[in-house]
Design a protein around this motif. Structure first.
Motif, PDB file in Angstrom:
ATOM      1  N   ARG A  63       0.833  -1.196   0.000  1.00  0.00           N
ATOM      2  CA  ARG A  63       0.000   0.000   0.000  1.00  0.00           C
ATOM      3  C   ARG A  63       0.862   1.238   0.000  1.00  0.00           C
ATOM      4  O   ARG A  63       1.838   1.330   0.740  1.00  0.00           O
ATOM      5  N   PRO A  64       0.582   2.256  -0.826  1.00  0.00           N
ATOM      6  CA  PRO A  64       1.434   3.451  -0.912  1.00  0.00           C
ATOM      7  C   PRO A  64       1.240   4.362   0.291  1.00  0.00           C
ATOM      8  O   PRO A  64       0.692   5.459   0.185  1.00  0.00           O
ATOM      9  N   ILE A  65       1.660   3.856   1.490  1.00  0.00           N
ATOM     10  CA  ILE A  65       1.515   4.666   2.686  1.00  0.00           C
ATOM     11  C   ILE A  65       2.503   5.821   2.670  1.00  0.00           C
ATOM     12  O   ILE A  65       2.243   6.886   3.216  1.00  0.00           O
ATOM     13  N   LEU A  66       3.660   5.619   2.060  1.00  0.00           N
ATOM     14  CA  LEU A  66       4.638   6.698   1.953  1.00  0.00           C
ATOM     15  C   LEU A  66       4.030   7.852   1.159  1.00  0.00           C
ATOM     16  O   LEU A  66       3.454   7.646   0.094  1.00  0.00           O
ATOM     17  N   ASP A  67       4.188   9.034   1.685  1.00  0.00           N
ATOM     18  CA  ASP A  67       3.698  10.218   0.995  1.00  0.00           C
ATOM     19  C   ASP A  67       4.371  10.335  -0.370  1.00  0.00           C
ATOM     20  O   ASP A  67       5.579  10.141  -0.512  1.00  0.00           O
ATOM     21  N   ASP A  68       3.580  10.650  -1.400  1.00  0.00           N
ATOM     22  CA  ASP A  68       4.117  10.732  -2.762  1.00  0.00           C
ATOM     23  C   ASP A  68       5.227  11.770  -2.860  1.00  0.00           C
ATOM     24  O   ASP A  68       6.244  11.556  -3.540  1.00  0.00           O
ATOM     25  N   ASN A  69       5.050  12.897  -2.201  1.00  0.00           N
ATOM     26  CA  ASN A  69       6.064  13.949  -2.276  1.00  0.00           C
ATOM     27  C   ASN A  69       7.351  13.533  -1.567  1.00  0.00           C
ATOM     28  O   ASN A  69       8.451  13.858  -2.016  1.00  0.00           O
ATOM     29  N   TRP A  71       8.352  10.385  -1.207  1.00  0.00           N
ATOM     30  CA  TRP A  71       8.968   9.368  -2.055  1.00  0.00           C
ATOM     31  C   TRP A  71       9.675  10.005  -3.246  1.00  0.00           C
ATOM     32  O   TRP A  71      10.707   9.506  -3.703  1.00  0.00           O
ATOM     33  N   ALA A  72       9.156  11.110  -3.733  1.00  0.00           N
ATOM     34  CA  ALA A  72       9.809  11.812  -4.845  1.00  0.00           C
ATOM     35  C   ALA A  72      11.181  12.338  -4.436  1.00  0.00           C
ATOM     36  O   ALA A  72      12.063  12.494  -5.298  1.00  0.00           O
ATOM     37  N   LEU A  73      11.386  12.600  -3.155  1.00  0.00           N
ATOM     38  CA  LEU A  73      12.708  13.013  -2.671  1.00  0.00           C
ATOM     39  C   LEU A  73      13.622  11.818  -2.451  1.00  0.00           C
ATOM     40  O   LEU A  73      14.832  11.900  -2.687  1.00  0.00           O
ATOM     41  N   ILE A  74      13.045  10.697  -1.991  1.00  0.00           N
ATOM     42  CA  ILE A  74      13.866   9.534  -1.653  1.00  0.00           C
ATOM     43  C   ILE A  74      14.339   8.798  -2.897  1.00  0.00           C
ATOM     44  O   ILE A  74      15.508   8.398  -2.994  1.00  0.00           O
ATOM     45  N   GLU A  75      13.453   8.636  -3.868  1.00  0.00           N
ATOM     46  CA  GLU A  75      13.751   7.772  -5.019  1.00  0.00           C
ATOM     47  C   GLU A  75      15.024   8.164  -5.769  1.00  0.00           C
ATOM     48  O   GLU A  75      15.841   7.286  -6.093  1.00  0.00           O
ATOM     49  N   PRO A  76      15.277   9.465  -6.051  1.00  0.00           N
ATOM     50  CA  PRO A  76      16.511   9.793  -6.777  1.00  0.00           C
ATOM     51  C   PRO A  76      17.788   9.517  -5.977  1.00  0.00           C
ATOM     52  O   PRO A  76      18.874   9.421  -6.569  1.00  0.00           O
ATOM     53  N   VAL A 129      22.090   7.267   1.953  1.00  0.00           N
ATOM     54  CA  VAL A 129      20.813   7.791   1.459  1.00  0.00           C
ATOM     55  C   VAL A 129      20.110   8.611   2.535  1.00  0.00           C
ATOM     56  O   VAL A 129      19.622   9.720   2.283  1.00  0.00           O
ATOM     57  N   TRP A 130      20.062   8.089   3.764  1.00  0.00           N
ATOM     58  CA  TRP A 130      19.307   8.766   4.817  1.00  0.00           C
ATOM     59  C   TRP A 130      20.010  10.032   5.286  1.00  0.00           C
ATOM     60  O   TRP A 130      19.357  10.998   5.671  1.00  0.00           O
ATOM     61  N   ASP A 131      21.341  10.028   5.248  1.00  0.00           N
ATOM     62  CA  ASP A 131      22.068  11.260   5.587  1.00  0.00           C
ATOM     63  C   ASP A 131      21.774  12.360   4.564  1.00  0.00           C
ATOM     64  O   ASP A 131      21.562  13.521   4.931  1.00  0.00           O
ATOM     65  N   GLU A 132      21.768  11.992   3.295  1.00  0.00           N
ATOM     66  CA  GLU A 132      21.467  12.979   2.252  1.00  0.00           C
ATOM     67  C   GLU A 132      20.035  13.488   2.375  1.00  0.00           C
ATOM     68  O   GLU A 132      19.775  14.690   2.237  1.00  0.00           O
ATOM     69  N   LEU A 133      19.110  12.572   2.628  1.00  0.00           N
ATOM     70  CA  LEU A 133      17.712  12.976   2.757  1.00  0.00           C
ATOM     71  C   LEU A 133      17.523  13.888   3.961  1.00  0.00           C
ATOM     72  O   LEU A 133      16.811  14.899   3.880  1.00  0.00           O
ATOM     73  N   HIS A 134      18.154  13.546   5.079  1.00  0.00           N
ATOM     74  CA  HIS A 134      18.039  14.366   6.288  1.00  0.00           C
ATOM     75  C   HIS A 134      18.583  15.770   6.039  1.00  0.00           C
ATOM     76  O   HIS A 134      17.965  16.772   6.408  1.00  0.00           O
ATOM     77  N   GLU A 135      19.734  15.856   5.394  1.00  0.00           N
ATOM     78  CA  GLU A 135      20.326  17.160   5.095  1.00  0.00           C
ATOM     79  C   GLU A 135      19.428  17.969   4.166  1.00  0.00           C
ATOM     80  O   GLU A 135      19.278  19.191   4.327  1.00  0.00           O
ATOM     81  N   MET A 136      18.818  17.317   3.188  1.00  0.00           N
ATOM     82  CA  MET A 136      17.917  17.990   2.258  1.00  0.00           C
ATOM     83  C   MET A 136      16.694  18.548   2.986  1.00  0.00           C
ATOM     84  O   MET A 136      16.269  19.689   2.758  1.00  0.00           O
ATOM     85  N   LEU A 137      16.126  17.740   3.894  1.00  0.00           N
ATOM     86  CA  LEU A 137      14.937  18.181   4.620  1.00  0.00           C
ATOM     87  C   LEU A 137      15.265  19.307   5.594  1.00  0.00           C
ATOM     88  O   LEU A 137      14.461  20.240   5.772  1.00  0.00           O
ATOM     89  N   LEU A 138      16.431  19.253   6.228  1.00  0.00           N
ATOM     90  CA  LEU A 138      16.842  20.342   7.110  1.00  0.00           C
ATOM     91  C   LEU A 138      17.008  21.639   6.331  1.00  0.00           C
ATOM     92  O   LEU A 138      16.655  22.724   6.813  1.00  0.00           O
ATOM     93  N   LEU A 193      16.155   7.247   9.437  1.00  0.00           N
ATOM     94  CA  LEU A 193      14.935   7.397   8.647  1.00  0.00           C
ATOM     95  C   LEU A 193      13.824   8.020   9.485  1.00  0.00           C
ATOM     96  O   LEU A 193      13.047   8.847   8.991  1.00  0.00           O
ATOM     97  N   ALA A 194      13.751   7.656  10.767  1.00  0.00           N
ATOM     98  CA  ALA A 194      12.746   8.252  11.650  1.00  0.00           C
ATOM     99  C   ALA A 194      12.991   9.754  11.801  1.00  0.00           C
ATOM    100  O   ALA A 194      12.043  10.547  11.819  1.00  0.00           O
ATOM    101  N   CYS A 195      14.248  10.156  11.899  1.00  0.00           N
ATOM    102  CA  CYS A 195      14.559  11.593  11.972  1.00  0.00           C
ATOM    103  C   CYS A 195      14.098  12.307  10.706  1.00  0.00           C
ATOM    104  O   CYS A 195      13.569  13.427  10.764  1.00  0.00           O
ATOM    105  N   CYS A 196      14.290  11.653   9.557  1.00  0.00           N
ATOM    106  CA  CYS A 196      13.844  12.257   8.292  1.00  0.00           C
ATOM    107  C   CYS A 196      12.324  12.410   8.272  1.00  0.00           C
ATOM    108  O   CYS A 196      11.801  13.447   7.823  1.00  0.00           O
ATOM    109  N   ILE A 197      11.599  11.407   8.749  1.00  0.00           N
ATOM    110  CA  ILE A 197      10.145  11.484   8.744  1.00  0.00           C
ATOM    111  C   ILE A 197       9.657  12.576   9.687  1.00  0.00           C
ATOM    112  O   ILE A 197       8.695  13.297   9.385  1.00  0.00           O
TER     113      ILE A 197
END
Length: 264
Positions: free
Chosen positions: A3-9, A11-16, A79-88, A254-258
């Protein structure tokens, strides 16, 4: 696909950021790998797994399809370090980062079956213990988390936590990296570990050991305890069942990113 529980937006950040899959062999390629989004949704959002049997069976099903290897590769690729930095950076661009101070604190959880970074003192105990030390900005946005054994004193991770704060961009000019003030409870009252911060131009506001309560730091320091409770709301972080430390560290990051995503 799950089920696509992950928010589409989100996931658009995570996938690349995910590394490309290994090329499949032309002959005897084997089972077709699961979709990356399904792999990530399964372990992170398991509310509908109650109908699938005991937790050991669910985790066995997840491991059967190579999801542990996928998570290992993503963690190794940062991946999670990059995502966290992007979200910050996005939070800073939205003026949701308060850089007036950072706050540190730790929490201990049971580590059933954990083989790495568990409490070395309580090896004979029924439930070994591990510690997760967190640092947040003034509003409680998580900046970094470090996983250690519970036999390590909180103050020993103080300098490492400050060094683990990523470069926070999002606005023109130099990115944020060095906080102005570090706050902590009595567990961080040790000159040996505070002096390096002072030498780097970072002030400390630590409750003094042996003094009566009433330092007043609780008025601003409570946000890190709220963030720790947010982390514990993720069921996989309440008790560590993963034997490999990097798996649990991946879930922590990943929890910090969420949490950062929810602030946006």
């Amino acid at each position: 696909m799950a089920r696509p529980i992950l928010d589409d937006n989100l996931w658009a950040l995570i996938e690349p950021l995910l590394p490309p899959p290994k090329p499949r062999r032309s002959r005897h390629p084997g089972r077709k790998p699961l979709d990356n989004r399904a792999v990530l949704t399964g372990p992170v959002y398991p509310p509908d797994w109650s109908a699938m049997g005991p937790a050991t069976q669910r985790d066995g099903l997840w491991q059967r399809y190579g999801c542990w290897r996928r998570l290992r590769d993503w963690q190794a690729a940062g991946v999670w370090d990059e995502l966290h930095e992007m979200l910050l950076a996005r939070l800073r661009a939205a003026d949701q980062i308060d850089w007036s101070r950072v706050i540190v604190d730790s929490s201990s959880i049971r580590a059933k079956g954990a083989g790495q970074k568990r409490d070395l003192i309580l090896q004979t105990a029924r439930d070994p213990v591990q510690s997760a030390t967190s640092i947040t900005e003034a509003q409680g946005v998580p900046l970094a988390v470090i996983l250690t054994g519970a036999n390590r004193h909180d103050v020993t991770q103080l300098h490492a936590l400050v060094d683990a704060i990523p470069q926070i961009g999002g606005k023109p000019g130099r990115p944020l990296s060095k906080p102005k003030i570090v706050q902590g409870d009595r567990g961080y009252d040790h000159n040996k570990y505070c002096r390096p911060l002072h030498a780097a131009g970072i002030a400390t506001e630590i409750a003094r050991g042996g003094q009566p309560h009433g330092s007043g730091l609780g008025k601003t320091r409570w946000v890190v305890e709220r963030t720790i409770s947010w982390l514990h709301n993720f069921r996989r972080l309440r008790i560590r069942f993963e034997r490999l430390a990097f798996i649990h560290e991946a879930f922590l990051k990943l929890a910090c990113c969420i949490i950062c995503w929810r602030q946006l």
